[in-house]
Design a protein around this motif. Structure first.
Motif, PDB file in Angstrom:
ATOM      1  N   CYS A   1      25.113  39.389  42.395  1.00  0.00           N
ATOM      2  CA  CYS A   1      26.422  39.942  42.046  1.00  0.00           C
ATOM      3  C   CYS A   1      27.246  38.950  41.223  1.00  0.00           C
ATOM      4  N   VAL A   2      27.890  39.472  40.202  1.00  0.00           N
ATOM      5  CA  VAL A   2      28.817  38.699  39.384  1.00  0.00           C
ATOM      6  C   VAL A   2      30.196  39.333  39.560  1.00  0.00           C
ATOM      7  N   PHE A   3      31.172  38.549  39.983  1.00  0.00           N
ATOM      8  CA  PHE A   3      32.498  39.104  40.274  1.00  0.00           C
ATOM      9  C   PHE A   3      33.327  39.194  38.997  1.00  0.00           C
ATOM     10  N   ILE A   4      33.634  40.437  38.574  1.00  0.00           N
ATOM     11  CA  ILE A   4      34.532  40.661  37.445  1.00  0.00           C
ATOM     12  C   ILE A   4      35.931  40.960  37.959  1.00  0.00           C
ATOM     13  N   ASP A   5      36.034  41.940  38.855  1.00  0.00           N
ATOM     14  CA  ASP A   5      37.293  42.206  39.557  1.00  0.00           C
ATOM     15  C   ASP A   5      36.938  42.889  40.867  1.00  0.00           C
ATOM     16  N   GLU A   6      37.935  43.196  41.685  1.00  0.00           N
ATOM     17  CA  GLU A   6      37.654  43.676  43.037  1.00  0.00           C
ATOM     18  C   GLU A   6      36.947  45.029  43.070  1.00  0.00           C
ATOM     19  N   ASN A   7      36.994  45.778  41.989  1.00  0.00           N
ATOM     20  CA  ASN A   7      36.308  47.066  41.929  1.00  0.00           C
ATOM     21  C   ASN A   7      34.995  47.015  41.149  1.00  0.00           C
ATOM     22  N   ASN A   8      34.698  45.856  40.551  1.00  0.00           N
ATOM     23  CA  ASN A   8      33.519  45.746  39.692  1.00  0.00           C
ATOM     24  C   ASN A   8      32.777  44.421  39.902  1.00  0.00           C
ATOM     25  N   PRO A   9      31.823  44.404  40.831  1.00  0.00           N
ATOM     26  CA  PRO A   9      30.927  43.257  40.968  1.00  0.00           C
ATOM     27  C   PRO A   9      29.517  43.664  40.521  1.00  0.00           C
ATOM     28  N   PRO A  10      29.251  43.747  39.210  1.00  0.00           N
ATOM     29  CA  PRO A  10      27.953  44.233  38.744  1.00  0.00           C
ATOM     30  C   PRO A  10      26.809  43.324  39.175  1.00  0.00           C
TER      31      PRO A  10
ATOM     32  N   GLU B 160      30.158  30.356  48.046  1.00  0.00           N
ATOM     33  CA  GLU B 160      30.424  31.442  47.106  1.00  0.00           C
ATOM     34  C   GLU B 160      29.697  32.726  47.523  1.00  0.00           C
ATOM     35  N   LYS B 161      30.415  33.834  47.520  1.00  0.00           N
ATOM     36  CA  LYS B 161      29.791  35.135  47.764  1.00  0.00           C
ATOM     37  C   LYS B 161      29.189  35.693  46.478  1.00  0.00           C
ATOM     38  N   PHE B 162      29.852  35.407  45.361  1.00  0.00           N
ATOM     39  CA  PHE B 162      29.445  35.957  44.078  1.00  0.00           C
ATOM     40  C   PHE B 162      29.523  34.858  43.019  1.00  0.00           C
ATOM     41  N   ILE B 163      28.887  35.111  41.887  1.00  0.00           N
ATOM     42  CA  ILE B 163      29.054  34.234  40.735  1.00  0.00           C
ATOM     43  C   ILE B 163      30.299  34.704  39.981  1.00  0.00           C
ATOM     44  N   PRO B 164      31.300  33.868  39.796  1.00  0.00           N
ATOM     45  CA  PRO B 164      32.480  34.287  39.027  1.00  0.00           C
ATOM     46  C   PRO B 164      32.098  34.572  37.582  1.00  0.00           C
ATOM     47  N   VAL B 165      32.601  35.673  37.031  1.00  0.00           N
ATOM     48  CA  VAL B 165      32.216  36.041  35.669  1.00  0.00           C
ATOM     49  C   VAL B 165      32.653  34.979  34.665  1.00  0.00           C
ATOM     50  N   THR B 166      33.677  34.206  34.995  1.00  0.00           N
ATOM     51  CA  THR B 166      34.135  33.143  34.095  1.00  0.00           C
ATOM     52  C   THR B 166      33.078  32.050  33.943  1.00  0.00           C
ATOM     53  N   LYS B 167      32.107  32.008  34.870  1.00  0.00           N
ATOM     54  CA  LYS B 167      31.036  31.013  34.805  1.00  0.00           C
ATOM     55  C   LYS B 167      29.802  31.531  34.061  1.00  0.00           C
ATOM     56  N   ALA B 168      29.731  32.842  33.843  1.00  0.00           N
ATOM     57  CA  ALA B 168      28.548  33.435  33.214  1.00  0.00           C
ATOM     58  C   ALA B 168      28.546  33.170  31.716  1.00  0.00           C
ATOM     59  N   VAL B 169      27.396  32.749  31.191  1.00  0.00           N
ATOM     60  CA  VAL B 169      27.261  32.508  29.750  1.00  0.00           C
ATOM     61  C   VAL B 169      26.247  33.449  29.107  1.00  0.00           C
TER      62      VAL B 169
END
Length: 207
Positions: A86-95, A112-121
């Motif tokens: 899971c990548v956390f974008i917002d509370e309704n969208n963890p794709p 960490e429960k999810f990978i923060p989208v700000t860390k995704a490259v």
């Protein structure tokens, strides 16, 4: 007194269960509300709605697994690669992308429960019959809006071999554009984003 009780009741978040998951609250389910949900199928939270994920085929899973291995072999600091995470974008969208490459700096795998989208490259989706619309339209639009700089869409070519469609995030429009030098990689994938990488695409499906 009654009004206070009603107020408190409405403040308590409803948890998604096997009985109510099809009926999200007005604002949609959130990550916290669905984190303990167990269903007899793969699912994903999309705009606050629980969506059934289509079953993948052997070709899809093999390509994904081999791509992860190739990315791991080419990794350089400070990056890591994971699949089905899971990548956390917002509370309704963890794709849950097929593959994500991310900056591990300041992340703790034990907290960490999810990978923060700000860390995704880099996000990678391997297209399967049940995910064409998602992988070609919805997910790239969502990843671009979240600021992920690179996106690969892996398609099955007419010869059965993988073809990688490479996209870069346009700085001004905030949308993905095809990589200018080589938008579609067939036979061999060569790129330097997010790090130098060369992959014999036929090797991804060899038995």
């Amino acid at each position: 007194m009654v009004a206070e009780r009603l107020k408190k009741a409405t403040e308590v978040p409803v948890k998604a269960t096997p009985e109510n998951w099809m009926f999200p609250p007005e604002e949609g389910w959130t990550v916290d509300q669905v984190e303990d949900l167990e269903l007899p199928f793969d699912w994903e939270l999309v705009d606050g709605v629980i969506v059934v994920r289509g079953r993948t085929v052997w070709w899809h899973n093999r390509v994904r697994g081999r791509l992860v291995r190739c990315l791991e072999d080419a990794l350089c600091e400070p990056y890591l690669v994971d699949s089905e995470q899971c990548v956390f974008i917002d509370e309704n969208n963890p794709p849950v992308p097929d593959i994500v490459v991310f900056d591990k700096t300041d992340l703790d795998i034990f907290k960490e429960k999810f990978i923060p989208v700000t860390k995704a490259v880099l996000m990678v989706e391997v297209v399967s019959p049940g995910s064409r619309q998602d992988d070609r339209v919805r997910k790239p639009a969502m990843y671009a809006a979240a600021g992920v700089k690179n996106y690969w869409r892996v398609e099955r070519g007419e010869d059965g071999l993988p073809e990688v469609h490479e996209y870069w995030l346009h700085r001004e429009t905030g949308q993905y554009v095809s990589a200018p030098d080589r938008p579609v990689h067939a036979g061999k994938l060569e790129t330097d984003r997010p790090f130098p990488l060369t992959i014999d695409l036929a090797s991804l499906v060899e038995l």
